[in-house]
Scaffold this motif. Structure first.
Motif, PDB file in Angstrom:
ATOM      1  N   HIS A 147      -4.467   6.940  -2.645  1.00 50.71           N
ATOM      2  CA  HIS A 147      -4.134   5.729  -1.909  1.00 50.71           C
ATOM      3  C   HIS A 147      -4.257   4.549  -2.867  1.00 50.71           C
ATOM      4  O   HIS A 147      -5.306   4.353  -3.487  1.00 50.71           O
ATOM      5  CB  HIS A 147      -5.092   5.525  -0.737  1.00 50.71           C
ATOM      6  CG  HIS A 147      -5.085   6.652   0.243  1.00 50.71           C
ATOM      7  ND1 HIS A 147      -4.028   6.915   1.069  1.00 50.71           N
ATOM      8  CD2 HIS A 147      -6.022   7.595   0.509  1.00 50.71           C
ATOM      9  CE1 HIS A 147      -4.302   7.957   1.825  1.00 50.71           C
ATOM     10  NE2 HIS A 147      -5.514   8.398   1.495  1.00 50.71           N
TER      11      HIS A 147
ATOM     12  N   LYS B 184      -4.379  -0.997   5.881  1.00 51.13           N
ATOM     13  CA  LYS B 184      -3.272  -0.954   6.850  1.00 51.13           C
ATOM     14  C   LYS B 184      -3.542  -1.896   8.020  1.00 51.13           C
ATOM     15  O   LYS B 184      -2.628  -2.572   8.497  1.00 51.13           O
ATOM     16  CB  LYS B 184      -3.058   0.474   7.352  1.00 51.13           C
ATOM     17  CG  LYS B 184      -2.420   1.371   6.332  1.00 51.13           C
ATOM     18  CD  LYS B 184      -2.243   2.772   6.874  1.00 51.13           C
ATOM     19  CE  LYS B 184      -1.622   3.684   5.834  1.00 51.13           C
ATOM     20  NZ  LYS B 184      -1.485   5.062   6.329  1.00 51.13           N
TER      21      LYS B 184
ATOM     22  N   ASN C 202      -8.088   2.674   2.723  1.00 52.75           N
ATOM     23  CA  ASN C 202      -6.656   2.636   2.978  1.00 52.75           C
ATOM     24  C   ASN C 202      -6.377   2.326   4.449  1.00 52.75           C
ATOM     25  O   ASN C 202      -5.491   1.534   4.774  1.00 52.75           O
ATOM     26  CB  ASN C 202      -6.009   3.959   2.580  1.00 52.75           C
ATOM     27  CG  ASN C 202      -4.511   3.891   2.582  1.00 52.75           C
ATOM     28  OD1 ASN C 202      -3.916   3.113   1.843  1.00 52.75           O
ATOM     29  ND2 ASN C 202      -3.891   4.698   3.425  1.00 52.75           N
TER      30      ASN C 202
ATOM     31  N   ASN D   5      -7.882   3.300  -3.448  1.00 56.07           N
ATOM     32  CA  ASN D   5      -8.690   3.337  -2.228  1.00 56.07           C
ATOM     33  C   ASN D   5      -8.977   4.759  -1.781  1.00 56.07           C
ATOM     34  O   ASN D   5      -8.154   5.651  -1.987  1.00 56.07           O
ATOM     35  CB  ASN D   5      -7.946   2.623  -1.079  1.00 56.07           C
ATOM     36  CG  ASN D   5      -7.875   1.138  -1.268  1.00 56.07           C
ATOM     37  OD1 ASN D   5      -8.851   0.513  -1.651  1.00 56.07           O
ATOM     38  ND2 ASN D   5      -6.719   0.555  -0.987  1.00 56.07           N
TER      39      ASN D   5
ATOM     40  N   ASN E 243       0.935   5.782  -1.164  1.00 53.17           N
ATOM     41  CA  ASN E 243       0.237   6.999  -1.550  1.00 53.17           C
ATOM     42  C   ASN E 243       1.004   7.577  -2.725  1.00 53.17           C
ATOM     43  O   ASN E 243       2.172   7.931  -2.595  1.00 53.17           O
ATOM     44  CB  ASN E 243       0.199   7.985  -0.378  1.00 53.17           C
ATOM     45  CG  ASN E 243      -0.645   9.180  -0.666  1.00 53.17           C
ATOM     46  OD1 ASN E 243      -0.540   9.788  -1.727  1.00 53.17           O
ATOM     47  ND2 ASN E 243      -1.494   9.538   0.279  1.00 53.17           N
TER      48      ASN E 243
ATOM     49  N   SER F 161      -9.633   7.110   1.734  1.00 51.84           N
ATOM     50  CA  SER F 161      -8.871   7.101   2.990  1.00 51.84           C
ATOM     51  C   SER F 161      -9.369   6.033   3.962  1.00 51.84           C
ATOM     52  O   SER F 161      -8.573   5.434   4.685  1.00 51.84           O
ATOM     53  CB  SER F 161      -8.880   8.481   3.643  1.00 51.84           C
ATOM     54  OG  SER F 161     -10.197   8.884   3.918  1.00 51.84           O
TER      55      SER F 161
ATOM     56  N   ILE G  64       0.864  -1.189   0.000  1.00 54.33           N
ATOM     57  CA  ILE G  64       0.000   0.000   0.000  1.00 54.33           C
ATOM     58  C   ILE G  64       0.895   1.232   0.000  1.00 54.33           C
ATOM     59  O   ILE G  64       1.959   1.248   0.607  1.00 54.33           O
ATOM     60  CB  ILE G  64      -0.998   0.005   1.176  1.00 54.33           C
ATOM     61  CG1 ILE G  64      -0.289  -0.147   2.509  1.00 54.33           C
ATOM     62  CG2 ILE G  64      -2.035  -1.076   1.012  1.00 54.33           C
ATOM     63  CD1 ILE G  64      -1.204  -0.023   3.704  1.00 54.33           C
TER      64      ILE G  64
END
Length: 88
Positions: A16, A43, A39, A34, A11, A36, A9
């Motif tokens: 994202h 994570k 995302n 994605n 940015n 936020s 993953i």
């Protein structure tokens, strides 16, 4: 549950993204854009977790009802299952 090994993953230019490499690329080829919230969930899924823990994490981070958080997490997990990107 946890994302398959090889999911990255990042940015990029304010967006994202998630990219499948290694083991993950055996079941999914492509790039995922994605928002936020997604995302944030990605994570969380980089380590072993549960659907309930994801709901709790969403509730702590965002101003959202528990009903909405449960529905959103359930739908998000369902999409990841369809792609084969989860180890369960």
């Amino acid at each position: 549950m946890k994302l398959k090994k090889g999911m990255i993953i990042d940015n990029s230019s304010g967006e994202h993204i998630a990219v499948a490499t290694g083991e993950a690329s055996l079941v999914f080829n492509g790039l995922i854009k994605n928002n936020s919230t997604a995302n944030f969930l990605f994570k969380q899924l980089m380590k072993e977790t549960t659907e309930e823990k994801l709901v709790r994490s969403l509730l702590e981070k965002y101003d959202v009802s528990e009903e909405t958080a449960r529905k959103d997490v359930h739908n998000f997990i369902a999409k990841l299952r369809e792609t084969g990107l989860l180890n369960e």
